[in-house]
Design an enzyme around this catalytic site. Structure first.
Site, PDB file in Angstrom:
ATOM      1  N   THR A   1       0.818  -1.205   0.000  1.00 61.28           N
ATOM      2  CA  THR A   1       0.000   0.000   0.000  1.00 61.28           C
ATOM      3  C   THR A   1       0.857   1.262   0.000  1.00 61.28           C
ATOM      4  OG1 THR A   1      -1.507   1.263   1.424  1.00 61.28           O
ATOM      5  CG2 THR A   1      -0.122  -0.318   2.519  1.00 61.28           C
ATOM      6  N   ASP A   2       0.248   2.367  -0.436  1.00 61.62           N
ATOM      7  CA  ASP A   2       0.949   3.654  -0.353  1.00 61.62           C
ATOM      8  C   ASP A   2       1.061   4.147   1.094  1.00 61.62           C
ATOM      9  OD1 ASP A   2      -1.732   4.280   0.035  1.00 61.62           O
ATOM     10  OD2 ASP A   2      -1.815   5.871  -1.474  1.00 61.62           O
ATOM     11  N   GLU A   3       0.265   3.550   2.002  1.00 67.88           N
ATOM     12  CA  GLU A   3       0.261   4.043   3.383  1.00 67.88           C
ATOM     13  C   GLU A   3       1.599   3.832   4.084  1.00 67.88           C
ATOM     14  OE1 GLU A   3      -3.199   3.365   5.698  1.00 67.88           O
ATOM     15  OE2 GLU A   3      -4.547   3.481   3.994  1.00 67.88           O
TER      16      GLU A   3
ATOM     17  N   TYR B   1      -1.700  -0.628  11.036  1.00 60.82           N
ATOM     18  CA  TYR B   1      -1.858  -1.271   9.722  1.00 60.82           C
ATOM     19  C   TYR B   1      -0.664  -0.968   8.822  1.00 60.82           C
ATOM     20  CZ  TYR B   1      -3.274  -1.675   4.818  1.00 60.82           C
ATOM     21  OH  TYR B   1      -3.290  -1.953   3.470  1.00 60.82           O
TER      22      TYR B   1
ATOM     23  N   LYS C   1       2.289  -3.429   7.264  1.00 66.52           N
ATOM     24  CA  LYS C   1       2.538  -3.581   5.824  1.00 66.52           C
ATOM     25  C   LYS C   1       3.985  -3.208   5.491  1.00 66.52           C
ATOM     26  CE  LYS C   1      -0.040  -4.549   2.978  1.00 66.52           C
ATOM     27  NZ  LYS C   1      -0.425  -5.884   2.436  1.00 66.52           N
TER      28      LYS C   1
HETATM   29  P1  NAD Z   1      -9.774  -7.301   2.327  1.00 63.72           P
HETATM   30  O1  NAD Z   1      -9.768  -7.052   3.798  1.00 63.72           O
HETATM   31  O2  NAD Z   1     -10.999  -6.991   1.544  1.00 63.72           O
HETATM   32  O3  NAD Z   1      -9.410  -8.834   2.033  1.00 63.72           O
HETATM   33  C1  NAD Z   1      -8.393  -9.503   2.713  1.00 63.72           C
HETATM   34  C2  NAD Z   1      -8.546 -11.005   2.466  1.00 63.72           C
HETATM   35  O4  NAD Z   1      -7.470 -11.670   3.134  1.00 63.72           O
HETATM   36  C3  NAD Z   1      -9.837 -11.598   3.003  1.00 63.72           C
HETATM   37  O5  NAD Z   1     -10.390 -12.487   2.073  1.00 63.72           O
HETATM   38  C4  NAD Z   1      -9.394 -12.339   4.259  1.00 63.72           C
HETATM   39  O6  NAD Z   1     -10.233 -13.438   4.586  1.00 63.72           O
HETATM   40  C5  NAD Z   1      -7.997 -12.763   3.880  1.00 63.72           C
HETATM   41  N1  NAD Z   1      -7.138 -12.998   5.052  1.00 63.72           N
HETATM   42  C6  NAD Z   1      -6.967 -12.170   6.118  1.00 63.72           C
HETATM   43  N2  NAD Z   1      -6.118 -12.726   6.990  1.00 63.72           N
HETATM   44  C7  NAD Z   1      -5.721 -13.908   6.452  1.00 63.72           C
HETATM   45  C8  NAD Z   1      -4.836 -14.931   6.874  1.00 63.72           C
HETATM   46  N3  NAD Z   1      -4.185 -14.871   8.043  1.00 63.72           N
HETATM   47  N4  NAD Z   1      -4.657 -15.998   6.071  1.00 63.72           N
HETATM   48  C9  NAD Z   1      -5.315 -16.094   4.888  1.00 63.72           C
HETATM   49  N5  NAD Z   1      -6.175 -15.165   4.461  1.00 63.72           N
HETATM   50  C10 NAD Z   1      -6.371 -14.077   5.223  1.00 63.72           C
HETATM   51  O7  NAD Z   1      -8.508  -6.514   1.774  1.00 63.72           O
HETATM   52  P2  NAD Z   1      -8.297  -5.789   0.362  1.00 63.72           P
HETATM   53  O8  NAD Z   1      -8.779  -4.404   0.454  1.00 63.72           O
HETATM   54  O9  NAD Z   1      -8.783  -6.676  -0.708  1.00 63.72           O
HETATM   55  O10 NAD Z   1      -6.701  -5.723   0.324  1.00 63.72           O
HETATM   56  C11 NAD Z   1      -5.939  -6.787  -0.266  1.00 63.72           C
HETATM   57  C12 NAD Z   1      -4.474  -6.436  -0.195  1.00 63.72           C
HETATM   58  O11 NAD Z   1      -4.230  -5.228  -0.912  1.00 63.72           O
HETATM   59  C13 NAD Z   1      -3.963  -6.192   1.222  1.00 63.72           C
HETATM   60  O12 NAD Z   1      -2.665  -6.717   1.313  1.00 63.72           O
HETATM   61  C14 NAD Z   1      -3.930  -4.669   1.352  1.00 63.72           C
HETATM   62  O13 NAD Z   1      -2.954  -4.263   2.261  1.00 63.72           O
HETATM   63  C15 NAD Z   1      -3.581  -4.272  -0.065  1.00 63.72           C
HETATM   64  N6  NAD Z   1      -4.044  -2.942  -0.490  1.00 63.72           N
HETATM   65  C16 NAD Z   1      -5.354  -2.587  -0.355  1.00 63.72           C
HETATM   66  C17 NAD Z   1      -5.777  -1.339  -0.821  1.00 63.72           C
HETATM   67  C18 NAD Z   1      -7.221  -0.913  -0.709  1.00 63.72           C
HETATM   68  O14 NAD Z   1      -7.537   0.232  -1.039  1.00 63.72           O
HETATM   69  N7  NAD Z   1      -8.137  -1.765  -0.299  1.00 63.72           N
HETATM   70  C19 NAD Z   1      -4.864  -0.461  -1.412  1.00 63.72           C
HETATM   71  C20 NAD Z   1      -3.520  -0.870  -1.528  1.00 63.72           C
HETATM   72  C21 NAD Z   1      -3.126  -2.120  -1.081  1.00 63.72           C
HETATM   73  O1  TDX Z   2     -16.669   6.200   7.910  1.00 57.89           O
HETATM   74  C1  TDX Z   2     -15.609   6.680   7.458  1.00 57.89           C
HETATM   75  N1  TDX Z   2     -15.489   8.046   7.370  1.00 57.89           N
HETATM   76  C2  TDX Z   2     -14.363   8.654   6.919  1.00 57.89           C
HETATM   77  O2  TDX Z   2     -14.287   9.887   6.861  1.00 57.89           O
HETATM   78  C3  TDX Z   2     -14.510   5.862   7.038  1.00 57.89           C
HETATM   79  C4  TDX Z   2     -14.599   4.358   7.126  1.00 57.89           C
HETATM   80  C5  TDX Z   2     -13.387   6.488   6.578  1.00 57.89           C
HETATM   81  N2  TDX Z   2     -13.301   7.852   6.534  1.00 57.89           N
HETATM   82  C6  TDX Z   2     -12.078   8.470   5.989  1.00 57.89           C
HETATM   83  C7  TDX Z   2     -10.769   7.946   6.514  1.00 57.89           C
HETATM   84  C8  TDX Z   2      -9.841   8.079   5.302  1.00 57.89           C
HETATM   85  O3  TDX Z   2      -9.295   9.390   5.255  1.00 57.89           O
HETATM   86  O4  TDX Z   2     -12.086   8.177   4.579  1.00 57.89           O
HETATM   87  C9  TDX Z   2     -10.764   7.894   4.101  1.00 57.89           C
HETATM   88  C10 TDX Z   2     -10.744   6.486   3.527  1.00 57.89           C
HETATM   89  O5  TDX Z   2     -10.871   5.602   4.620  1.00 57.89           O
HETATM   90  P1  TDX Z   2     -10.857   4.005   4.432  1.00 57.89           P
HETATM   91  O6  TDX Z   2     -11.880   3.626   3.416  1.00 57.89           O
HETATM   92  O7  TDX Z   2     -10.908   3.390   5.771  1.00 57.89           O
HETATM   93  O8  TDX Z   2      -9.432   3.781   3.722  1.00 57.89           O
HETATM   94  P2  TDX Z   2      -7.937   4.180   4.164  1.00 57.89           P
HETATM   95  O9  TDX Z   2      -7.821   4.309   5.624  1.00 57.89           O
HETATM   96  O10 TDX Z   2      -7.514   5.366   3.334  1.00 57.89           O
HETATM   97  O11 TDX Z   2      -7.130   2.865   3.698  1.00 57.89           O
HETATM   98  C11 TDX Z   2      -7.474   2.197   2.461  1.00 57.89           C
HETATM   99  O12 TDX Z   2      -6.560   2.521   1.441  1.00 57.89           O
HETATM  100  C12 TDX Z   2      -5.244   2.032   1.541  1.00 57.89           C
HETATM  101  C13 TDX Z   2      -7.496   0.696   2.652  1.00 57.89           C
HETATM  102  O13 TDX Z   2      -8.377   0.366   3.701  1.00 57.89           O
HETATM  103  C14 TDX Z   2      -6.119   0.138   2.922  1.00 57.89           C
HETATM  104  O14 TDX Z   2      -6.146  -1.280   3.001  1.00 57.89           O
HETATM  105  C15 TDX Z   2      -5.207   0.537   1.797  1.00 57.89           C
HETATM  106  O15 TDX Z   2      -3.909   0.120   2.054  1.00 57.89           O
END
Ligand code: NAD
Ligand code: TDX
Length: 360
Positions: free
Chosen positions: A135-137, A160, A164
């Site tokens: 992630t960019d975080e 988190y 990562k």
């Molecule tokens: P998500 O929470 O929707 O899905 C995570 C999945 O991993 C789920 O299916 C869960 O059951 C599985 N999981 C969790 N713990 C596990 C374990 N111990 N063993 C096996 N499976 C396990 O997450 P997402 O948003 O799809 O993110 C997927 C990946 O991409 C993550 O590594 C996250 O850090 C990265 N990522 C997400 C975003 C975003 O915006 N969502 C952005 C950049 C990177």
């Molecule tokens: O109810 C809300 N109200 C609100 O203002 C929630 C859930 C979030 N927020 C804000 C927090 C953040 O600034 O919105 C922004 C986005 O929040 P999230 O959807 O929780 O995402 P973020 O914390 O930015 O992280 C996401 O992007 C990077 C993913 O969850 C991560 O897994 C990924 O790495």
């Protein structure tokens, strides 16, 4: 039997979209490894699981013995590691789960990959790849200007992002120290179908549809850089196939928006597809406009102010670029949620969109 690709976290948001992407673009076999936490649901893979090309293994990536067996049994051609605890707010409440999956689990996947890779003949060793999705975080928070580059120093602020970042360092170490053919992608915020409704976009949409408050943390001016999930999947796939080993690739669409802008656009789109005047949940409460539901709430502790990605390296080296602009991505997403309320109900068994991340 054709060789298979390991996809961990394949029942989650990005994972299920990635499985669909690879299924459609290739004839590879896939082994989905997923623990099925609150965020992982087989229903997100409906249809695909019936294919003889797809095997599902309900396994925890931190379980060394089970993961070793899977490598020995399937002899994968590569690994895309998406499994993670992914929600920042939950990491504030329960950091231990993030250490266990995101660090220990990533280490088990890497170490067992290395043990397996060492047993392969030279030709197969050369083809094997381990792509870790990050992630960019990990880069921390930006001021008003500037972009995250691959060379930006890591400065994670939440449990988190710290977990990562640790995993990213382990991937690098396994490449540098043991020669494991590995690489990393770091992507910005994703949105689109099958995102669990704890994240801003689906949570805001579902709350608004039900006439509930749409919580906006702090002043709503935190900035995220949004990318439609299918574009992220395409970037992961390009990096997996053609990325240089030992490298990192940033992925992002240059769609910086404040959270308030995102919520406003969502609520406008909702009005277009499901007018408030026809929504019984709003009519019952005497609310005539979705925007009335916006509610400023306590800020997230340690809330990063701004993320923005410089994706020029993956554009230049791997010819990746996003297919969806923000407008079309948002409209597709809003329509998808309106048409998949059954999925939304099915995945929200243990969670009712309550506020998370204020406990400690
Ligand atoms: P998500 O929470 O929707 O899905 C995570 C999945 O991993 C789920 O299916 C869960 O059951 C599985 N999981 C969790 N713990 C596990 C374990 N111990 N063993 C096996 N499976 C396990 O997450 P997402 O948003 O799809 O993110 C997927 C990946 O991409 C993550 O590594 C996250 O850090 C990265 N990522 C997400 C975003 C975003 O915006 N969502 C952005 C950049 C990177
Ligand atoms: O109810 C809300 N109200 C609100 O203002 C929630 C859930 C979030 N927020 C804000 C927090 C953040 O600034 O919105 C922004 C986005 O929040 P999230 O959807 O929780 O995402 P973020 O914390 O930015 O992280 C996401 O992007 C990077 C993913 O969850 C991560 O897994 C990924 O790495």
């Amino acid at each position: 039997m054709k060789q298979s690709l390991f996809i961990t976290g394949g029942a989650g948001f990005i994972g299920s979209n990635f499985v669909r992407y690879v299924f459609q673009k290739t004839d590879l076999r896939m082994v989905i490894i997923d623990k099925l936490t609150y965020a992982g649901h087989k229903v997100s893979l409906a249809g695909i699981l019936k294919s003889p090309r797809v095997k599902f293994e309900k396994v925890d990536i931190a379980d060394t013995v089970a993961i070793r067996r899977l490598y020995q049994r399937y002899k994968p051609v590569g690994v895309v590691n998406l499994a993670a605890e992914s929600h920042v707010d939950r990491s504030i409440d329960s950091p231990g789960d993030f250490i266990e999956t995101n660090i220990v689990g990533a280490h088990v996947m890497l170490d067992q990959a290395l043990q397996f890779w060492k047993t392969l003949p030279r030709a197969k060793q050369k083809k094997f790849r381990f792509l870790h999705v990050s992630t960019d975080e990990v880069y921390g928070s930006l001021g008003k200007t500037g972009l995250f580059k691959e060379t930006t120093p890591y400065s994670p602020n939440s449990p988190y992002s710290a977990s990562k970042a640790s995993a990213d360092h382990l991937v690098r170490a396994y490449y540098e120290t043991y020669g494991l053919p590995a690489l990393i992608t770091n992507c910005s915020n994703n949105y689109g179908p099958y995102q669990f409704p704890e994240k801003l976009i689906p949570l805001a949409l579902l709350n608004a549809m039900e006439g509930k408050n749409v919580p906006i943390y702090g002043d709503g001016l935190n900035v995220r850089d949004w990318l439609y999930v299918e574009d992220h999947c395409a970037g992961i796939w390009q990096a997996f196939r053609r990325g240089r080993l030992g490298e990192k690739y940033n992925i992002g669409g240059r769609n910086e928006r404040t959270n308030l802008e995102v919520v406003d656009r969502l609520l406008d789109a909702l009005e277009e597809f499901y007018p408030a005047a026809r929504n019984p949940a709003l009519l019952r409460k005497g609310i005539c406009c979705y925007h009335e539901l916006k509610t400023f709430v306590h800020d997230r502790p340690g809330h990063d102010r701004r993320y923005a990605i410089d994706a020029s390296k993956i554009r230049r080296e791997l010819n990746w670029k996003p297919k969806y602009d923000y407008e079309s991505g948002i409209r597709r997403t809003v329509r998808w949620y309106l048409e998949h309320l059954d999925w939304c109900r099915a995945v929200q068994t243990t969670y009712q969109r309550e506020r998370l991340g204020l406990k400690k």
